[in-house]
Design a protein around this motif. Structure first.
Motif, PDB file in Angstrom:
ATOM      1  N   TYR A   1      24.927  18.155   5.409  1.00 18.89           N
ATOM      2  CA  TYR A   1      23.846  16.872   4.944  1.00 18.89           C
ATOM      3  C   TYR A   1      25.004  15.964   4.439  1.00 18.89           C
ATOM      4  O   TYR A   1      25.739  16.435   3.797  1.00 18.89           O
TER       5      TYR A   1
ATOM      6  N   MET B   1      25.349  11.905   3.094  1.00 19.90           N
ATOM      7  CA  MET B   1      24.785  10.626   2.585  1.00 19.90           C
ATOM      8  C   MET B   1      25.829   9.673   2.068  1.00 19.90           C
ATOM      9  O   MET B   1      26.953  10.069   1.822  1.00 19.90           O
TER      10      MET B   1
ATOM     11  N   TYR C   1      25.874   6.350  -0.644  1.00 13.72           N
ATOM     12  CA  TYR C   1      25.194   5.728  -1.632  1.00 13.72           C
ATOM     13  C   TYR C   1      26.001   4.551  -2.004  1.00 13.72           C
ATOM     14  O   TYR C   1      27.152   4.335  -1.813  1.00 13.72           O
TER      15      TYR C   1
ATOM     16  N   LEU D   1      20.629   4.897  -2.674  1.00 16.82           N
ATOM     17  CA  LEU D   1      20.700   5.567  -1.066  1.00 16.82           C
ATOM     18  C   LEU D   1      20.776   4.626  -0.192  1.00 16.82           C
ATOM     19  O   LEU D   1      19.894   3.617  -0.051  1.00 16.82           O
TER      20      LEU D   1
ATOM     21  N   TYR E   1      21.115   8.663   5.313  1.00 15.38           N
ATOM     22  CA  TYR E   1      21.598  10.041   5.075  1.00 15.38           C
ATOM     23  C   TYR E   1      21.265  10.589   6.757  1.00 15.38           C
ATOM     24  O   TYR E   1      20.562   9.976   7.524  1.00 15.38           O
ATOM     25  N   THR E   2      22.029  11.736   7.073  1.00  9.49           N
ATOM     26  CA  THR E   2      22.026  12.165   8.251  1.00  9.49           C
ATOM     27  C   THR E   2      22.237  13.731   8.226  1.00  9.49           C
ATOM     28  O   THR E   2      23.099  14.070   7.279  1.00  9.49           O
TER      29      THR E   2
ATOM     30  N   LEU F   1      29.872   5.486  -2.097  1.00  9.48           N
ATOM     31  CA  LEU F   1      29.849   6.810  -2.456  1.00  9.48           C
ATOM     32  C   LEU F   1      29.574   7.791  -1.168  1.00  9.48           C
ATOM     33  O   LEU F   1      28.436   7.367  -0.757  1.00  9.48           O
TER      34      LEU F   1
END
Lengths: 112, 119
Positions: free
Chosen positions: A32, A34, A36, A46, A49-50, A88
């Motif tokens: 997972y 993400m 940010y 956020l 996300y993938t 990030l």
């Protein structure tokens, strides 16, 4: 060696440029991913996300994951001065989806 | 509330004192997390709550650090006998729940953090 590596920058680009931000990781169990964005003295916000390899697009942002190379990227098209922030990357594995491992962040400056 | 709320936003304390940091998660979020962000470092996981239980507290740096959550909502992170190396931004996040799929329900939303300075 850190589990997640991220170039700290700063990265300075002119307004309108395409920005490429990258992270590499060593743990093949990460599934997972993400991205940010964090403005100065604010909490991380956020962006994307993938779960899988490949590309995911949302407006001016595209997230790319290459699990075979353990490499993820965030592309920002038509960058704006308001995009100036620290970006990030974060990732987690299936066993502990809650435990995000973060990169140190890349500081981006978009010059008007 | 609309987002994760943390208080105080800034805390200055003297070495050796105890501090309490508070987190109000997004309404309806059952999972809550604490992270620490030190200068030049990425966010470092501290502890995870599911409801009032903490299945993973492996990131707490020492026994001077503790956290609790009551009523499945508000959480308090306590640092006893603070040291200068505890100076950092302490961030709280919450998510709807924690399960392997769908990913969207696991995504963590962060508060603005408490900036702790130990003199």
């Amino acid at each position: 060696q850190k589990e997640v590596e991220q170039d700290p920058g700063p990265l300075s680009v002119p307004e309108g440029a395409i920005v490429s931000l990258n992270c590499t990781y060593s743990n093949s169990a990460f599934q997972y991913f993400m991205w940010y964005r964090q403005y100065s003295r604010k909490g991380p916000e956020l962006l994307m996300y993938t779960y899988s390899s490949g590309n995911k697009e949302d407006g001016r942002f595209t997230a790319q994951v290459d699990k075979s190379s353990k490499y993820i990227s965030l592309f920002i098209r038509d960058s704006q001065p308001s995009d100036s922030a620290t970006y990030l990357c974060a990732m987690s594995d299936r066993r502990r989806t809650y435990k995000y491992i973060f990169g140190t962040g890349t500081r981006l400056k978009v010059l008007a | 509330g609309a987002g994760v709320s943390q208080s105080p936003s800034n805390k200055v304390t003297e070495k050796g004192k105890d501090v309490e940091l508070r987190c109000d998660p997004i309404s309806g979020h059952t999972a809550l997390y604490w992270y620490r962000q030190s200068l030049g470092q990425g966010l470092e996981f501290l502890i995870y709550f599911q409801g009032n239980s903490a299945p993973d507290k492996s990131g707490l740096p020492s026994d001077r650090f503790s956290a609790e959550r009551t009523g499945g909502s508000v959480s308090t992170l306590t640092i006893q006998r603070t040291q200068q190396e505890d100076s950092a931004v302490y961030l709280c996040a919450s998510s709807l729940r924690q399960e392997s799929r769908p990913l969207a329900k696991n995504i963590q939303y962060f508060g603005a953090g408490t900036r702790l300075s130990v003199l």
